[in-house]
Every structure is written in structure tokens, then in C-alpha cells.
Design an enzyme around this catalytic site. Structure first.
Site, PDB file in Angstrom:
ATOM      1  CG  HIS A  84      -1.866   0.983   1.481  1.00  0.00           C
ATOM      2  ND1 HIS A  84      -1.571   2.257   1.884  1.00  0.00           N
ATOM      3  CD2 HIS A  84      -3.220   0.935   1.373  1.00  0.00           C
ATOM      4  CE1 HIS A  84      -2.688   2.958   2.015  1.00  0.00           C
ATOM      5  NE2 HIS A  84      -3.711   2.186   1.700  1.00  0.00           N
ATOM      6  CG  ASP A 161       0.737  -2.381   6.323  1.00  0.00           C
ATOM      7  OD1 ASP A 161      -0.169  -2.458   7.186  1.00  0.00           O
ATOM      8  OD2 ASP A 161       0.624  -1.730   5.265  1.00  0.00           O
ATOM      9  CD  GLN A 164      -6.647  -4.680   3.896  1.00  0.00           C
ATOM     10  OE1 GLN A 164      -7.600  -5.459   4.007  1.00  0.00           O
ATOM     11  NE2 GLN A 164      -6.812  -3.380   3.719  1.00  0.00           N
ATOM     12  CE  LYS A 187      -7.077  -0.591   6.098  1.00  0.00           C
ATOM     13  NZ  LYS A 187      -8.074   0.222   5.418  1.00  0.00           N
ATOM     14  CB  CYS A 325      -3.934   3.339  -1.344  1.00  0.00           C
ATOM     15  SG  CYS A 325      -5.195   4.537  -0.992  1.00  0.00           S
TER      16      CYS A 325
END
Ligand code: PLP
Length: 368
Positions: A84, A161, A164, A187, A325
């Protein structure tokens, strides 16, 4: 929302300051939320959890700190093509300001990270590997345990990261041996404006603070300031107390459902959705490598994803259309944009049937 309203109604006051009852109650709620985030990612120590306004700020916090400490001109930061923008741009800024080299590990033809190429790109100059756990644009799952292992062998720190990943699988930062793990509350069915950085205590203790001001200091004179210990050193100013309370409620919700149920539910919907999309002529699923999670990214011949999104919206089917993104990833895939259906806890097969009906309607409208 109920938790936020109840928290604000009962103890709406700042944390870590007033000597009065309400501030004490707010502080207790805030620090309990830290405990709940600690348990959620299985961090060893409470101080390893820092609240931010989201994953973007969390990555910027680590990038800024490393740019002031570990990283020097000529050092390499290794990312992947699956990132991202939030895990690309902060490193580009360090490239442009302090002269690090940004190295990008490629995906393979199936859309997953090419691990052989990744391993080759690790060099003695690699000081940090910053990778997504699950790619938001395609749902590709990175083998993060292998990545951490290889990176550590090469002497590099690892930032994951997890934006998600946290809604879709149990994360154990100690088992992963991640140095930094970041995610956003929204999220995870929580509020916007709240996120978390997990960082190993030994690393966070030597990471320079990203923002400075009130609440992060131990003492200030006009000549000199001493900072607080971790985690408060990284939480300058009034934090998002309501957001933190909401995040705790979201974590409780996940806990109540349990990972077994969540994983089984996602598996069922993914299998159903993949088969359904593959069964519609002119629809192409975007490859996600060996393992896909969370999202179904696809294109429809002759219909721009934005047009598709608008038509689907008329059937009350909400998808995201665009570059997600992740412009470099989309460019690599030869796409300008894709349509993306995200699968949440609240979805069922009926929603995927509605998606199919809406796609067929769009194809009819476009004469495809
Ligand atoms: N990383 C990934 C993989 C994401 O999907 C997102 C948001 O879509 C981010 C980072 C940035 O998160 P936020 O906008 O909550 O800071």
C-alpha cells in the site's frame, strides 16, 4: 459505538494528567485498552503497544525514528511490490532526505511474492525489511514468518504492515518474531482515527520519538527536555481516547466470535466467491499467489471498474473501485484499476449472489 458513548458519558476527561476522579477513570480505561491490544497481538510487554491514528501514522512513526537512528546513507530498505502507498512513501522520503536505497522485491506471475527473488535481494546493506502481511489490493498473503526469518538471518529488522491481516487471522508477534507490527482500528470493525504500533521493547527504547510535546515528556526546561519511557514517549498530545475505547470493543467482538469461526466463515465465502467470479464470462480475478485472504479483486471486460462500482451501487452492492492506494502494484499487474469486493464478518453467500446479479446486470447494460 455504544462502548464509545458509554466511555465518553461516564468519564470524558484527559488521560495521564488531572488528579481528579474522571481523569483517573479515563486513564484506567485507556491503559486497559493497551492491555487488550497487547493480548490481541500477543505482545510480551504492555509498553510495546503504542497508539497512533492509524497504520499510516504507525509506519511513519517507525520510519521517522529509524531515519534518525538506525538508517544511514547507502543502507537499504527492502519492500515488496505488494505494498500500500502507506508502506512505500515514508521510505521514499527517507531515500530523498537521508540517502537510503529503496529496494523492491517483485511478485511472480501468480501474484504472490517471489520468495527466491526476495531472498536474493537481502544484502549486508539491508537494514530494514518492510512488508505487508496481506496485500489490500489483491488479498495476496505474504509468508511473513519466512520473511522475518530470512531478514533476521541477513541482520535486518522487520516491520510488518498488518492492516489487512488483523481482521482475518490471529496474529502472534512473538511467534512471528516481528520487530514492528502495525495496524488500523477501522479495518478491525473499530473506529477510524486509531491504530497501533507494536515494537519490541529493546528497539522502541532506542527509537527517537516521531512527535513531541505534552504527555510524552518527563521534564522540560527551556534548555532541555527529558522524554518519558515507552510507550508514552511515542504518544505526544491528547490521544484519541474515544477511539481507543472503541478499538477495545472491536477486539472484544473478535474475541467473542473466535478465530475458528472467523476463519471458517472467510474460507467459505472466499471459495464461494472465487468460484462464482470464475464462472462469469468476461470476469477476471486478479491473481493473489498461493494464498488469498479477505478480498476478491477483479476486472470485467469492457467495463471500467469505476462504472462497474456505480452500477453495482444501484443494486446496493458496495465495492471499492480504483487503484486501492497501491498504484505500483496495479501498474505491475498491467492494470489502471480493479473492482474489489471485501469480505467481512457481516457478509454471507447472499451478498455474493447479489454481487453476481449486479455484475450480470452491468454486463447487460454495457452490451457485454
Ligand atoms: N496498509 C494497508 C495494507 C492498508 O490496506 C491500509 C489502508 O487501506 C493502510 C496501510 C493504511 O491504513 P490507514 O489509512 O488506516 O492509516
Amino acid at each position: 459505538l455504544d462502548a464509545i458513548l458509554a466511555g465518553c458519558a461516564a468519564t470524558y476527561s484527559n488521560v495521564h494528567r488531572g488528579a481528579h476522579f474522571l481523569s483517573g477513570e479515563s486513564t484506567t480505561a485507556f491503559e486497559k485498552a493497551r492491555e487488550s491490544a497487547q493480548k490481541f497481538v500477543h505482545a510480551k510487554r504492555l509498553e510495546e503497544i503504542v497508539f497512533t491514528k492509524g497504520a499510516t501514522e504507525a509506519i511513519n512513526l517507525v520510519a521517522f525514528g529509524l531515519g534518525q537512528s538506525l538508517l544511514k546513507a547507502g543502507d537499504q530498505v527492502l519492500i515488496t511490490e505488494l505494498e500500500h502507498h502507506a508502506n512505500i512513501v515514508p521510505w521514499q522520503i527517507l531515500r530523498d532526505t537521508i540517502g537510503i536505497e529503496l529496494v523492491v522485491a517483485p511478485i511472480d506471475a501468480s501474484g504472490g511474492l517471489d520468495m527466491a527473488e526476495f531472498a536474493k535481494l537481502l544484502t549486508p546493506r539491508t537494514k530494514l525489511v518492510a512488508v505487508t502481511h496481506i496485500a489490500n489490493a489483491t488479498g495476496a498473503v505474504n509468508p511473513v514468518a519466512d520473511i522475518v526469518h530470512l531478514a533476521h538471518e541477513a541482520g535486518a529488522q522487520v516491520l510488518i504492515d498488518g492492516s489487512q491481516a488483523v481482521p482475518h487471522r490471529a496474529v502472534d508477534v512473538q511467534a512471528l518474531d516481528a520487530d514492528y507490527y502495525v495496524f488500523s482500528g477501522h479495518k478491525l470493525y473499530g473506529p477510524t482515527g486509531i491504530g497501533v504500533v507494536y515494537g519490541k521493547a529493546a528497539l522502541m527504547e532506542v527509537l527517537p520519538p516521531y512527535q513531541t510535546g505534552g504527555d510524552m515528556i518527563a521534564s522540560v526546561t527551556f534548555e532541555h527536555t527529558d522524554f518519558q519511557d515507552i510507550p508514552h514517549r511515542f504518544e505526544a498530545g491528547t490521544p484519541d481516547i474515544a477511539g481507543v475505547i472503541g478499538l477495545t470493543a472491536a477486539i472484544d467482538y473478535i474475541d467473542q466470535l473466535g478465530w475458528d469461526w472467523i476463519r471458517a466463515h472467510e474460507r467459505e465465502l472466499l471459495d464461494y466467491g472465487v468460484e462464482m467470479l470464475n464462472g462469469i464470462a468476461g470476469v477476471h480475478l486478479v491473481g493473489a499467489g498461493a494464498e488469498r485472504s479477505g478480498v476478491l479483486s477483479f476486472t470485467v471486460d469492457g467495463i471500467h471498474p469505476h462504472d462497474l462500482g456505480t452500477i453495482l451501487d444501484q443494486s446496493n452492492v458496495a465495492i471499492r473501485a480504483g487503484n486501492h492506494c497501491a498504484q505500483p502494484l496495479l501498474a505491475k499487474l498491467g492494470l489502471y484499476a480493479s473492482a474489489r469486493a471485501s469480505l467481512g464478518l457481516y457478509n454471507d453467500r447472499g451478498d455474493l449472489d447479489a454481487l453476481k446479479a449486479a455484475i450480470l446486470r452491468a454486463q447487460e447494460l454495457f452490451g457485454r
